[in-house]
Design a protein around this motif. Structure first.
Motif, mmCIF file in Angstrom:
data_model
loop_
_atom_site.group_PDB
_atom_site.id
_atom_site.type_symbol
_atom_site.label_atom_id
_atom_site.label_comp_id
_atom_site.label_asym_id
_atom_site.label_seq_id
_atom_site.Cartn_x
_atom_site.Cartn_y
_atom_site.Cartn_z
ATOM 1 N N GLY A 1 0.845 -1.189 0.000
ATOM 2 C CA GLY A 1 0.000 0.000 0.000
ATOM 3 C C GLY A 1 0.877 1.235 0.000
ATOM 4 O O GLY A 1 1.680 1.423 0.915
ATOM 5 N N LEU A 2 0.761 2.075 -1.026
ATOM 6 C CA LEU A 2 1.657 3.229 -1.161
ATOM 7 C C LEU A 2 0.846 4.508 -1.345
ATOM 8 O O LEU A 2 1.055 5.268 -2.283
ATOM 9 N N GLY A 3 -0.083 4.726 -0.428
ATOM 10 C CA GLY A 3 -0.901 5.922 -0.485
ATOM 11 C C GLY A 3 -0.183 7.142 0.060
ATOM 12 O O GLY A 3 1.039 7.148 0.278
ATOM 13 N N ASP A 4 -0.955 8.191 0.309
ATOM 14 C CA ASP A 4 -0.400 9.477 0.720
ATOM 15 C C ASP A 4 0.382 9.372 2.022
ATOM 16 O O ASP A 4 1.484 9.909 2.141
ATOM 17 N N ILE A 5 -0.172 8.682 3.018
ATOM 18 C CA ILE A 5 0.493 8.602 4.319
ATOM 19 C C ILE A 5 1.810 7.826 4.221
ATOM 20 O O ILE A 5 2.776 8.147 4.899
ATOM 21 N N ALA A 6 1.857 6.828 3.350
ATOM 22 C CA ALA A 6 3.103 6.081 3.165
ATOM 23 C C ALA A 6 4.197 6.995 2.620
ATOM 24 O O ALA A 6 5.349 6.944 3.077
ATOM 25 N N HIS A 7 3.833 7.825 1.651
ATOM 26 C CA HIS A 7 4.819 8.721 1.050
ATOM 27 C C HIS A 7 5.248 9.825 1.999
ATOM 28 O O HIS A 7 6.437 10.189 2.053
ATOM 29 N N LYS A 8 4.306 10.367 2.768
ATOM 30 C CA LYS A 8 4.625 11.507 3.627
ATOM 31 C C LYS A 8 5.323 11.100 4.923
ATOM 32 O O LYS A 8 6.219 11.806 5.392
ATOM 33 N N ALA A 9 4.896 9.976 5.502
ATOM 34 C CA ALA A 9 5.329 9.672 6.860
ATOM 35 C C ALA A 9 6.274 8.484 6.988
ATOM 36 O O ALA A 9 7.187 8.503 7.812
ATOM 37 N N TYR A 10 6.068 7.434 6.193
ATOM 38 C CA TYR A 10 6.781 6.180 6.436
ATOM 39 C C TYR A 10 7.967 5.953 5.499
ATOM 40 O O TYR A 10 9.041 5.536 5.948
ATOM 41 N N ALA B 1 -2.447 0.254 3.116
ATOM 42 C CA ALA B 1 -3.519 0.200 2.129
ATOM 43 C C ALA B 1 -4.778 0.846 2.702
ATOM 44 O O ALA B 1 -4.811 1.270 3.865
ATOM 45 N N ALA B 2 -5.832 0.910 1.895
ATOM 46 C CA ALA B 2 -7.110 1.430 2.372
ATOM 47 C C ALA B 2 -7.632 0.559 3.512
ATOM 48 O O ALA B 2 -7.358 -0.651 3.566
ATOM 49 N N THR B 3 -8.398 1.161 4.412
ATOM 50 C CA THR B 3 -8.889 0.445 5.587
ATOM 51 C C THR B 3 -9.629 -0.835 5.224
ATOM 52 O O THR B 3 -9.447 -1.875 5.880
ATOM 53 N N ASP B 4 -10.450 -0.791 4.194
ATOM 54 C CA ASP B 4 -11.227 -1.979 3.802
ATOM 55 C C ASP B 4 -10.323 -3.152 3.430
ATOM 56 O O ASP B 4 -10.737 -4.312 3.536
ATOM 57 N N ALA B 5 -9.108 -2.859 2.995
ATOM 58 C CA ALA B 5 -8.186 -3.924 2.581
ATOM 59 C C ALA B 5 -7.369 -4.478 3.741
ATOM 60 O O ALA B 5 -6.720 -5.512 3.595
ATOM 61 N N HIS B 6 -7.393 -3.816 4.885
ATOM 62 C CA HIS B 6 -6.555 -4.240 6.016
ATOM 63 C C HIS B 6 -6.782 -5.689 6.441
ATOM 64 O O HIS B 6 -5.802 -6.447 6.586
ATOM 65 N N PRO B 7 -8.024 -6.123 6.686
ATOM 66 C CA PRO B 7 -8.213 -7.473 7.229
ATOM 67 C C PRO B 7 -7.575 -8.569 6.385
ATOM 68 O O PRO B 7 -6.869 -9.440 6.919
ATOM 69 N N ALA B 8 -7.804 -8.552 5.087
ATOM 70 C CA ALA B 8 -7.269 -9.613 4.232
ATOM 71 C C ALA B 8 -5.746 -9.569 4.206
ATOM 72 O O ALA B 8 -5.079 -10.616 4.279
ATOM 73 N N LEU B 9 -5.165 -8.378 4.102
ATOM 74 C CA LEU B 9 -3.713 -8.254 4.046
ATOM 75 C C LEU B 9 -3.071 -8.683 5.364
ATOM 76 O O LEU B 9 -2.099 -9.448 5.375
ATOM 77 N N VAL B 10 -3.625 -8.196 6.468
ATOM 78 C CA VAL B 10 -3.052 -8.516 7.776
ATOM 79 C C VAL B 10 -3.194 -10.000 8.076
ATOM 80 O O VAL B 10 -2.282 -10.635 8.613
ATOM 81 N N ARG B 11 -4.329 -10.572 7.717
ATOM 82 C CA ARG B 11 -4.541 -12.009 7.955
ATOM 83 C C ARG B 11 -3.494 -12.828 7.194
ATOM 84 O O ARG B 11 -2.912 -13.788 7.739
ATOM 85 N N THR B 12 -3.237 -12.463 5.946
ATOM 86 C CA THR B 12 -2.237 -13.174 5.148
ATOM 87 C C THR B 12 -0.869 -13.105 5.806
ATOM 88 O O THR B 12 -0.141 -14.107 5.888
ATOM 89 N N LEU B 13 -0.505 -11.936 6.302
ATOM 90 C CA LEU B 13 0.812 -11.753 6.924
ATOM 91 C C LEU B 13 0.917 -12.509 8.243
ATOM 92 O O LEU B 13 1.916 -13.187 8.505
ATOM 93 N N LEU B 14 -0.113 -12.404 9.069
ATOM 94 C CA LEU B 14 -0.066 -13.078 10.359
ATOM 95 C C LEU B 14 -0.062 -14.594 10.218
ATOM 96 O O LEU B 14 0.584 -15.301 10.993
ATOM 97 N N GLU B 15 -0.785 -15.099 9.229
ATOM 98 C CA GLU B 15 -0.787 -16.548 9.015
ATOM 99 C C GLU B 15 0.604 -17.052 8.651
ATOM 100 O O GLU B 15 0.927 -18.220 8.901
#
Length: 312
Positions: free
Chosen positions: A7-16, A70-84
């Motif tokens: 996920g490379l949105g605005d906050i990723a570019h500005k802050a992270y 990424a967008a909030t709606d995408a968080h659950p699927a992405l985080v679940r994949t990583l944690l698994e």
């Protein structure tokens, strides 16, 4: 340390990205389906590991940590994949915009014994950290928006969540009572006020979405003193007289707003195999849900509602 950012949105570019791309101890990889954004970020921040999706990145081998922007709606699927895959994960707030989903992800992190961290940067901002040791009996945080009424769930989970988490962070003891007030007009949240109270302290958070200016103010009051932080930049101390201090000219925004310290703390937690702070994550998101449910009960033409709840 091999680190992935998806996920490379605005906050990723500005802050992270400015923080992570400057750390010599990590090998940074980026993943997004937006090819022009991916290529531009790679050039700008000199990142060679570019991937068209999370799946494509994971196919290249194991990652020691991941950042999800990424967008909030995408968080659950992405985080679940990583944690698994037992990949420690840092996620922009909120973890999800649904409490059931938040609880499932926290349970998964605990079961996998894998660190899950939420991006509450105010817990690491120097101006806010300095307030934790004060003898305070009143904490007040205001975060207003200029002409931005919006649906309750989006306002609470995406924006007011910072107010909730900061109050919980600064509260000098357990919260024993809470009250909620909301004003909704034509299905749009206009204002919200949260009051948390415990032994010897009261913490008040408020937001108006149709205010005259985008602004944020934090006041910690007690023991004959008042300490204020304005827009995370100006610090004011009143102890019979007023003393003002502003962010130094050479202090980066990332450092002043806590992003630098927050990223380093997460990476240190990964190395130390630190467990997930489930209690803090759940407390903040549960208050988000309680306020959202309250506001949704008063979303007819124009209504104001209040509710008082005794904490267990």
């Amino acid at each position: 340390m091999r680190v992935l950012m998806t996920g490379l949105g605005d906050i990723a570019h500005k802050a992270y990205l400015p923080v992570l791309s400057a750390l010599p101890q990590i090998e940074l990889h980026l993943a997004t389906r937006n090819q022009p954004v991916l290529e531009e970020a790679g050039r700008r921040f000199r990142v060679a590991g570019l991937h068209a999706s999370l799946a494509a990145a994971l196919a290249t081998g194991h990652f020691d940590a991941a950042f999800v922007h990424a967008a909030t709606d995408a968080h659950p699927a992405l985080v679940r994949t990583l944690l698994e895959r037992r990949i420690p994960s840092f996620v922009d707030k909120p973890l999800a915009a649904d409490l059931d989903e938040v609880e499932r992800l926290v349970t998964l992190a605990d079961r996998q014994e894998t660190l899950l961290t939420i991006g509450f940067n105010r817990r690491f901002a120097p101006s806010h950290v300095a307030l934790t040791g004060l003898q305070a009996d009143l904490i007040v945080m205001e975060k207003h928006r200029h002409r931005q009424p919006d649906v309750s769930r989006r306002v609470i989970y995406d924006d007011f969540i910072h107010v909730i988490d900061t109050l919980l962070f600064l509260a000098p003891g357990p919260v024993q009572r809470q009250s909620i007030e909301t004003r909704v007009k034509r299905d749009m949240l206009i204002s919200v006020t949260l009051v948390l109270a415990g032994e010897g302290f009261t913490a008040i958070g408020t937001m108006h979405r149709n205010s005259g200016l985008n602004e944020e103010r934090l006041d910690v009051i007690g023991n004959g003193q008042r300490h204020s932080v304005l827009n995370m930049a100006d610090e004011i101390c009143m102890d019979g007289r007023e003393c003002r201090q502003r962010r130094g000219d050479w202090v980066t925004v990332g450092r002043q707003r806590g992003f630098e310290a927050m990223c380093l703390d997460f990476l240190t937690g990964v190395e130390e195999r630190r467990p997930t702070n489930s209690g803090d994550i759940l407390a903040t998101h549960r208050l988000c849900e309680a306020i959202t449910v309250h506001a949704e009960q008063f979303r007819s033409h124009a209504m104001t509602g209040s509710q008082q709840i005794a904490m267990p």
